[in-house]
Design an enzyme around this catalytic site. Structure first.
Site, PDB file in Angstrom:
ATOM      1  CB  SER A  79      -0.943  -0.004   1.206  1.00  0.00           C
ATOM      2  OG  SER A  79      -0.220  -0.147   2.429  1.00  0.00           O
TER       3      SER A  79
ATOM      4  CD  GLU B 124       1.274   8.523   4.753  1.00  0.00           C
ATOM      5  OE1 GLU B 124       0.879   7.707   5.613  1.00  0.00           O
ATOM      6  OE2 GLU B 124       2.082   9.436   4.998  1.00  0.00           O
TER       7      GLU B 124
ATOM      8  CB  THR C 266      -1.104  12.847   4.956  1.00  0.00           C
ATOM      9  OG1 THR C 266      -0.722  13.836   3.998  1.00  0.00           O
ATOM     10  CG2 THR C 266      -0.200  11.634   4.816  1.00  0.00           C
ATOM     11  CE1 TYR C 267      -8.764  16.335   7.454  1.00  0.00           C
ATOM     12  CE2 TYR C 267      -7.815  16.636   9.629  1.00  0.00           C
ATOM     13  CZ  TYR C 267      -8.840  16.848   8.731  1.00  0.00           C
ATOM     14  OH  TYR C 267      -9.956  17.551   9.113  1.00  0.00           O
TER      15      TYR C 267
ATOM     16  CG  HIS D 242      -3.983   9.905   6.725  1.00  0.00           C
ATOM     17  ND1 HIS D 242      -2.740   9.892   7.320  1.00  0.00           N
ATOM     18  CD2 HIS D 242      -3.947   8.930   5.791  1.00  0.00           C
ATOM     19  CE1 HIS D 242      -1.985   8.952   6.765  1.00  0.00           C
ATOM     20  NE2 HIS D 242      -2.705   8.367   5.819  1.00  0.00           N
TER      21      HIS D 242
ATOM     22  N   GLY E 240      -2.964  12.753  15.883  1.00  0.00           N
ATOM     23  CA  GLY E 240      -2.401  13.947  15.270  1.00  0.00           C
ATOM     24  C   GLY E 240      -1.480  14.693  16.217  1.00  0.00           C
ATOM     25  CG  ASP E 241       2.244  14.986  15.681  1.00  0.00           C
ATOM     26  OD1 ASP E 241       2.200  14.272  16.697  1.00  0.00           O
ATOM     27  OD2 ASP E 241       2.744  14.608  14.600  1.00  0.00           O
TER      28      ASP E 241
ATOM     29  CG  ASP F   8       3.903   3.739  22.175  1.00  0.00           C
ATOM     30  OD1 ASP F   8       3.243   4.787  22.139  1.00  0.00           O
ATOM     31  OD2 ASP F   8       4.540   3.296  21.207  1.00  0.00           O
TER      32      ASP F   8
ATOM     33  CG  PHE G 281       9.723  13.397   7.955  1.00  0.00           C
ATOM     34  CD1 PHE G 281       9.100  14.619   8.062  1.00  0.00           C
ATOM     35  CD2 PHE G 281       9.910  12.858   6.687  1.00  0.00           C
ATOM     36  CE1 PHE G 281       8.660  15.316   6.937  1.00  0.00           C
ATOM     37  CE2 PHE G 281       9.473  13.531   5.556  1.00  0.00           C
ATOM     38  CZ  PHE G 281       8.851  14.764   5.681  1.00  0.00           C
TER      39      PHE G 281
ATOM     40  CG  HIS H 135       1.613   2.002   4.446  1.00  0.00           C
ATOM     41  ND1 HIS H 135       0.459   2.073   3.681  1.00  0.00           N
ATOM     42  CD2 HIS H 135       1.819   3.262   4.916  1.00  0.00           C
ATOM     43  CE1 HIS H 135      -0.002   3.311   3.690  1.00  0.00           C
ATOM     44  NE2 HIS H 135       0.806   4.050   4.422  1.00  0.00           N
TER      45      HIS H 135
END
Length: 313
Positions: free
Chosen positions: A30, A32, A63-64, A92, A123-124, A175, A233, A283
């Site tokens: 897949s 992105e 992505t968003y 997303h 999200g950040d 986590d 990143f 992915h």
């Protein structure tokens, strides 16, 4: 990680034979993308989609941006993929700077546009260097977002996982507890943030299984051609960049073609080692470029569906 006899045989073959010789082509992939800002970027994105489409990806995701900053562009890109291709498109969605009602309205719009797959993320924070703060009328975290989406429609839902621990998590146990909460809320699979050590993924996969997480965990692969960008990143998602990788890119700033070859080699070797450890789903974070991901998929034995059909005929 404890390897089965079949995995040990595969690992031995990976060592003894040419690394990518006669792979079965049984890996599923897949991809992105991120929503384009300009007409030129949209053209580049669409070229990437069309290049990768013949590999029959399980899905492609879009992505968003932080705080919903790309909401309209994300929706337009996902809707176009759903409308103009046969590839399942995933959108997303994050919890950042929006109310529950606003987020679920977006989800309903996706469902009406034929989108059946959501990548649900906390999200950040839109402000760099600050921690995420949930709005009082918003979703507190990704697990609650997953539950809200499932109440809207029977979406297929993917969530994020962090092989080297999310920077906001106090420890690995917390986590994993968070990941399990997302799966228990209804998520179908977890896609990991990128990493550069197969062992990091194997350790995480084993720890997740020990924590009672049985859902599919898909490794996220970032073919690196810009180390400075990747370092940025990595700082945001808790990934470590090994010193040897930094050294491999030294002196290549003015040699983009050589950088591409080095990037493909590093990522392909890691994917081959993951494959030897019984990973069959990958992915790819494409950064809207097809070449590196396509090359790695080819090395893993993936061939265009049209070519396979022609050979069979």
């Amino acid at each position: 990680m404890t390897l089965s006899l079949n995995q040990m045989e595969e690992a031995r073959r990976a060592i003894d034979a040419p690394l990518f010789a006669d792979l079965a082509g049984d890996a599923a992939v897949s991809f992105e993308f991120f929503p384009p800002k300009t007409a030129k970027m949209e053209e580049t994105l669409w070229e990437a989609v069309q290049t990768l489409a013949p590999l029959a990806p399980r899905f492609v995701s879009v992505t968003y941006g932080a705080g919903g900053s790309t909401r309209e562009r994300t929706h337009a890109t996902v809707a176009r993929i759903a409308r103009e291709t046969s590839i399942p498109a995933a959108a997303h969605l994050t919890c950042v700077d929006a109310s529950r009602d606003e987020i679920l309205d977006v989800a309903r719009a996706y469902w009406e546009a034929g989108v059946r797959h959501i990548v649900a993320l906390r999200g950040d924070s839109p402000q760099a260097g600050t921690r995420f703060q949930a709005r009082p009328d918003g979703f507190a975290n990704a697990a609650s977002l997953v539950g809200g989406l499932k109440a809207v429609a029977p979406f297929e839902i993917s969530v994020a996982a962090y092989p080297e621990c999310h920077p906001d998590s106090p420890d690995v146990t917390a986590d994993l507890d968070n990941l399990k909460a997302k799966i228990d809320a209804g998520a179908n699979r977890a896609i990991t943030q990128f990493f550069f050590s197969p062992e990091a993924f194997f350790r995480f996969r084993d720890a997740a299984a020990a924590a009672g997480i049985s859902a599919e965990i898909v490794p996220g692969i970032l073919p690196v051609s810009n180390v400075a960008q990747t370092r940025k990143f990595a700082g945001m998602c808790g990934a470590s960049i090994p010193a040897w990788m930094d050294r491999l890119f030294e002196g290549l700033d003015d040699h983009p073609a050589a950088r591409q070859l080095v990037a493909a080699t590093i990522a392909a070797e890691m994917c081959r080692r993951l494959y030897a450890g019984d990973v069959r789903h990958f992915h790819f974070y494409t950064l809207n470029r097809a070449e590196l991901s396509y090359a790695i998929c080819h090395l893993l034995g993936k061939r265009p569906v049209e070519t396979l059909k022609e050979e069979a005929a």
